[in-house]
Enzyme design. Structure first.
Site, PDB file in Angstrom:
ATOM      1  N   GLU A  90      -5.122   1.128   2.904  1.00  0.00           N
ATOM      2  CA  GLU A  90      -4.792   0.139   3.936  1.00  0.00           C
ATOM      3  C   GLU A  90      -4.905   0.715   5.339  1.00  0.00           C
ATOM      4  O   GLU A  90      -5.410   0.065   6.255  1.00  0.00           O
ATOM      5  CB  GLU A  90      -3.361  -0.383   3.715  1.00  0.00           C
ATOM      6  CG  GLU A  90      -3.031  -1.624   4.532  1.00  0.00           C
ATOM      7  CD  GLU A  90      -2.327  -1.357   5.861  1.00  0.00           C
ATOM      8  OE1 GLU A  90      -2.044  -2.311   6.575  1.00  0.00           O
ATOM      9  OE2 GLU A  90      -2.063  -0.181   6.193  1.00  0.00           O
ATOM     10  N   GLU A  91      -4.450   1.937   5.490  1.00  0.00           N
ATOM     11  CA  GLU A  91      -4.402   2.520   6.840  1.00  0.00           C
ATOM     12  C   GLU A  91      -5.786   2.800   7.407  1.00  0.00           C
ATOM     13  O   GLU A  91      -5.931   3.076   8.592  1.00  0.00           O
ATOM     14  CB  GLU A  91      -3.562   3.804   6.847  1.00  0.00           C
ATOM     15  CG  GLU A  91      -2.100   3.607   6.462  1.00  0.00           C
ATOM     16  CD  GLU A  91      -1.281   2.800   7.478  1.00  0.00           C
ATOM     17  OE1 GLU A  91      -1.852   2.319   8.464  1.00  0.00           O
ATOM     18  OE2 GLU A  91      -0.062   2.656   7.256  1.00  0.00           O
ATOM     19  N   THR A 107     -12.421  27.295  28.331  1.00  0.00           N
ATOM     20  CA  THR A 107     -13.267  26.738  29.401  1.00  0.00           C
ATOM     21  C   THR A 107     -14.639  26.415  28.825  1.00  0.00           C
ATOM     22  O   THR A 107     -15.563  27.220  28.883  1.00  0.00           O
ATOM     23  CB  THR A 107     -13.393  27.739  30.569  1.00  0.00           C
ATOM     24  OG1 THR A 107     -13.728  29.018  30.020  1.00  0.00           O
ATOM     25  CG2 THR A 107     -12.116  27.832  31.361  1.00  0.00           C
ATOM     26  N   ASP A 130      -0.692   4.402   0.820  1.00  0.00           N
ATOM     27  CA  ASP A 130      -1.291   5.448   1.666  1.00  0.00           C
ATOM     28  C   ASP A 130      -0.529   5.467   2.984  1.00  0.00           C
ATOM     29  O   ASP A 130       0.181   4.501   3.309  1.00  0.00           O
ATOM     30  CB  ASP A 130      -2.794   5.198   1.891  1.00  0.00           C
ATOM     31  CG  ASP A 130      -3.074   3.876   2.575  1.00  0.00           C
ATOM     32  OD1 ASP A 130      -2.469   2.860   2.169  1.00  0.00           O
ATOM     33  OD2 ASP A 130      -3.885   3.836   3.525  1.00  0.00           O
ATOM     34  N   ASP A 174       4.765  -5.658   4.628  1.00  0.00           N
ATOM     35  CA  ASP A 174       4.181  -4.466   5.240  1.00  0.00           C
ATOM     36  C   ASP A 174       4.298  -4.556   6.761  1.00  0.00           C
ATOM     37  O   ASP A 174       3.336  -4.337   7.480  1.00  0.00           O
ATOM     38  CB  ASP A 174       2.710  -4.358   4.792  1.00  0.00           C
ATOM     39  CG  ASP A 174       2.031  -3.123   5.342  1.00  0.00           C
ATOM     40  OD1 ASP A 174       2.743  -2.190   5.746  1.00  0.00           O
ATOM     41  OD2 ASP A 174       0.791  -3.101   5.390  1.00  0.00           O
ATOM     42  N   HIS A 197     -20.513  27.361  28.158  1.00  0.00           N
ATOM     43  CA  HIS A 197     -19.557  27.973  29.101  1.00  0.00           C
ATOM     44  C   HIS A 197     -19.526  27.088  30.361  1.00  0.00           C
ATOM     45  O   HIS A 197     -20.581  26.842  30.973  1.00  0.00           O
ATOM     46  CB  HIS A 197     -20.040  29.386  29.430  1.00  0.00           C
ATOM     47  CG  HIS A 197     -19.070  30.197  30.220  1.00  0.00           C
ATOM     48  ND1 HIS A 197     -18.596  29.815  31.454  1.00  0.00           N
ATOM     49  CD2 HIS A 197     -18.491  31.404  29.952  1.00  0.00           C
ATOM     50  CE1 HIS A 197     -17.773  30.734  31.914  1.00  0.00           C
ATOM     51  NE2 HIS A 197     -17.686  31.729  30.999  1.00  0.00           N
ATOM     52  N   HIS A 254       0.848  -1.207   0.000  1.00  0.00           N
ATOM     53  CA  HIS A 254       0.000   0.000   0.000  1.00  0.00           C
ATOM     54  C   HIS A 254       0.875   1.245   0.000  1.00  0.00           C
ATOM     55  O   HIS A 254       2.020   1.215   0.487  1.00  0.00           O
ATOM     56  CB  HIS A 254      -0.959   0.007   1.194  1.00  0.00           C
ATOM     57  CG  HIS A 254      -0.290   0.197   2.523  1.00  0.00           C
ATOM     58  ND1 HIS A 254      -0.118   1.426   3.110  1.00  0.00           N
ATOM     59  CD2 HIS A 254       0.260  -0.700   3.382  1.00  0.00           C
ATOM     60  CE1 HIS A 254       0.489   1.278   4.280  1.00  0.00           C
ATOM     61  NE2 HIS A 254       0.744  -0.006   4.469  1.00  0.00           N
TER      62      HIS A 254
HETATM   63  C1  LIG Z   1       1.127  -3.577   9.897  1.00  0.00           C
HETATM   64  C2  LIG Z   1       0.794  -2.464   8.930  1.00  0.00           C
HETATM   65  N1  LIG Z   1       1.981  -1.819   8.517  1.00  0.00           N
HETATM   66  C3  LIG Z   1      -0.114  -1.479   9.595  1.00  0.00           C
HETATM   67  O1  LIG Z   1       0.360  -0.578  10.253  1.00  0.00           O
HETATM   68  N2  LIG Z   1      -1.408  -1.642   9.447  1.00  0.00           N
HETATM   69  C4  LIG Z   1      -2.420  -0.831  10.065  1.00  0.00           C
HETATM   70  C5  LIG Z   1      -3.708  -1.260   9.420  1.00  0.00           C
HETATM   71  C6  LIG Z   1      -4.953  -0.888  10.073  1.00  0.00           C
HETATM   72  C7  LIG Z   1      -5.504  -1.421  11.167  1.00  0.00           C
HETATM   73  N3  LIG Z   1      -6.662  -0.832  11.362  1.00  0.00           N
HETATM   74  C8  LIG Z   1      -6.779   0.032  10.424  1.00  0.00           C
HETATM   75  N4  LIG Z   1      -5.752  -0.023   9.632  1.00  0.00           N
HETATM   76  C9  LIG Z   1      -2.441  -1.054  11.564  1.00  0.00           C
HETATM   77  O2  LIG Z   1      -2.116  -2.136  12.027  1.00  0.00           O
HETATM   78  O3  LIG Z   1      -2.804  -0.109  12.285  1.00  0.00           O
END
Ligand SMILES: C[C@H](N)C(=O)N[C@@H](Cc1c[nH]cn1)C(=O)O
Length: 498
Positions: A183-184, A346, A118, A212, A244, A116
């Site tokens: 992926e993230e 506040t 991203d 990865d 407030h 990936h």
């Molecule tokens: C292991 C990989 N490099 C990674 O960091 N994956 C992410 C994928 C993820 C999990 N939930 C959402 N995205 C992670 O493990 O956080």
């Protein structure tokens, strides 16, 4: 052919391969500046998949990947995977998935490399020492967001194929690529794409390779398991707008107090998950696993120093590794709507949304976890007798993955590691999640290997993420060597394992 003739042919073949390996690695060494420059170009693109304002950059990133593979002569497609629905109901185009193919020889194995491009969010003011999107070389460490997770490993695979091509050497196996941009945030849209292309793009794929993740120490490693992840939003809404805290404080039942109260019931200070049913679902640690963890070299003091803590949740190696890899955990990531800027506003926030996730392991199931968490939080909230409204949503439900380490893919990995690093491979699991790994296994029925090249101290998702030149360049050699080792796997010996 008689035996001496066969032996001399084998000798010729192995001599040619040894010669090719040397030529290939020399090629990699002499092109390392070019590889670093390409990584610099890729890191410069802020391809943050969680930030809708960066979606344009993410689309551009996918175009850059496709163009790179096209220029190498691959058969490349940018696959449209549709739209993503945002929490406010709006829709947004998902970044296209890049597929590519190099080689169509039916007599060879076909591997599919998944990666990936991203990245997680990063800002200089988060505490980075350098601009996260300007790759900076400090003492052989290449700092930049996404350098290790996962841009350099993706590039290393591309360079490995490119080196064979540049030297006019036949690829030992056919190589396909699937590179995504979500992926993230849980690989949105990729499951459906894999299902749709199961009998087309993926039909001739024998094995899936993923790089990865990272090593556990300075030793190169092979990864045979990942945790899954269930990611939740818990929203507590009260007054129609922020108030407030001096004027209204003491009269209003505050959403933030409710939220903190229910969050505090998720996990005990000693790390025990308090949601009923979660711990009970976990497969027990076997004696064999215990022994494997016991034999792994892992320095607890080093680990503490690396992350800058004086005390860990457990003080022995087996417990630490087991809780990092094969037990679930709850993490509270943040609260949207809460005041977090510098200064002393506040205010009573009117609506706050907690973000937390539960890393999952075999035999947990995301659908079950969703129900367990939702029911539990509502029951805890009900006891507070609050007039505020609680809404719990699971936004990611990624399953854990576990491989058969006896598969020839792992033997091939051990040989390739020995060749490049002259060390035995650590056999490790990954505490993080590769959301699509289980889909490759379940939908395609293919065997997967994870071959990390990230360092143990790369700081993925953290400030000052980096990839060392050493891991990037030697990792590329590892991939070159691995392709060769996979070509040696007997097709018949693995058909029953696939
Ligand atoms: C292991 C990989 N490099 C990674 O960091 N994956 C992410 C994928 C993820 C999990 N939930 C959402 N995205 C992670 O493990 O956080």
């Amino acid at each position: 052919m008689n035996l001496p003739a066969v032996l001399s042919l084998l000798l010729v073949v192995s001599t040619v391969q040894a010669f090719q390996y040397t030529e290939l690695t020399q090629f990699i060494d002499s092109h390392q500046e070019e590889y670093v420059e390409t990584l610099r170009d890729w890191v410069a693109i802020e391809s943050d998949s969680s930030n809708v304002m960066r979606r344009k950059d993410l689309h551009r990133m996918m175009d850059v990947v496709a163009q790179k593979l096209r220029l190498m002569g691959g058969t490349v497609e940018l696959v449209d995977i549709g739209e993503q629905e945002l929490p406010d109901g709006q829709t947004l185009l998902l970044p296209k998935v890049v597929t590519a193919q190099f080689g169509t020889d039916v007599n060879k194995h076909t591997v599919c490399v998944y990666g990936h491009v991203d990245v997680q969010p990063a800002k200089l003011e988060d505490g980075w020492a350098t601009d996260p999107y300007n790759l900076t070389d400090i003492n052989g460490h290449l700092y930049g967001r996404g350098a290790s997770d996962n841009k350099a490993p993706v590039l290393a695979w591309i360079h490995a194929v490119g080196a064979y091509q540049a030297l006019n050497m036949e690829l030992p196996v056919n190589v396909k690529f699937v590179i995504e941009g979500m992926e993230e945030t849980g690989s949105n849209g990729l499951d459906a794409m894999i299902l749709a292309q199961r009998d087309t793009f993926f039909s001739d794929v024998d094995y899936i390779i993923i790089s990865d993740c990272g090593w556990l120490s300075r030793r190169p490693a092979l990864t045979y398991g990942t945790r899954g992840n269930c990611y939740f939003f818990a929203e507590v809404a009260g007054p129609k707008q922020d108030l407030h805290s001096g004027v209204y404080g003491g009269t209003v039942i505050e959403p933030m107090t409710d939220l903190i109260g229910i969050l505090d019931t998720l996990i005990s200070p000693s790390g025990k998950i308090l949601i009923p049913g979660i711990r009970e679902a976990v497969a027990p640690l076997s004696d064999e696993e215990w022994k494997m963890y016991q034999d792994i070299q892992f320095d607890i003091e080093d680990y503490k120093n690396k992350i800058g803590v004086s005390q860990l949740m457990y003080s022995n190696k087996v417990d630490l590794l087991a809780h990092r890899w094969r037990y679930p955990t709850v993490t509270i990531h943040g609260i949207e709507g809460a005041f977090s800027d510098p200064g002393t506003k506040t205010v009573i926030p009117a609506k706050v949304t907690a973000k937390f996730s539960i890393r999952q392991v075999p035999d947990m199931d995301p659908a079950m976890v969703k129900k367990q968490v939702t029911d539990y939080l509502h029951s805890v909230f009900a006891k507070r007798k609050s007039p505020n409204k609680l809404k719990v949503t699971m936004v990611i439900g990624a399953k854990p993955w576990l491989a058969d380490t006896q598969h020839p893919l792992y033997e091939a990995g051990k040989i390739a590691i020995k060749r490049v690093f002259d060390m035995d491979a650590d056999m490790i699991r990954e505490g993080g999640t590769i959301p699509i790994a289980r889909t490759f296994q379940d939908v395609l029925g293919k065997s997967i290997i994870m071959i990390p090249i990230g360092g143990f101290d790369d700081g993925m998702h953290s400030q000052n993420e980096k990839m060392s030149r050493y891991n990037y360049i030697e990792g590329t050699k590892l991939f070159i060597s691995y392709l060769n080792e996979v070509s040696q796997i007997q097709k018949t010996s693995v058909s029953s394992l696939n």
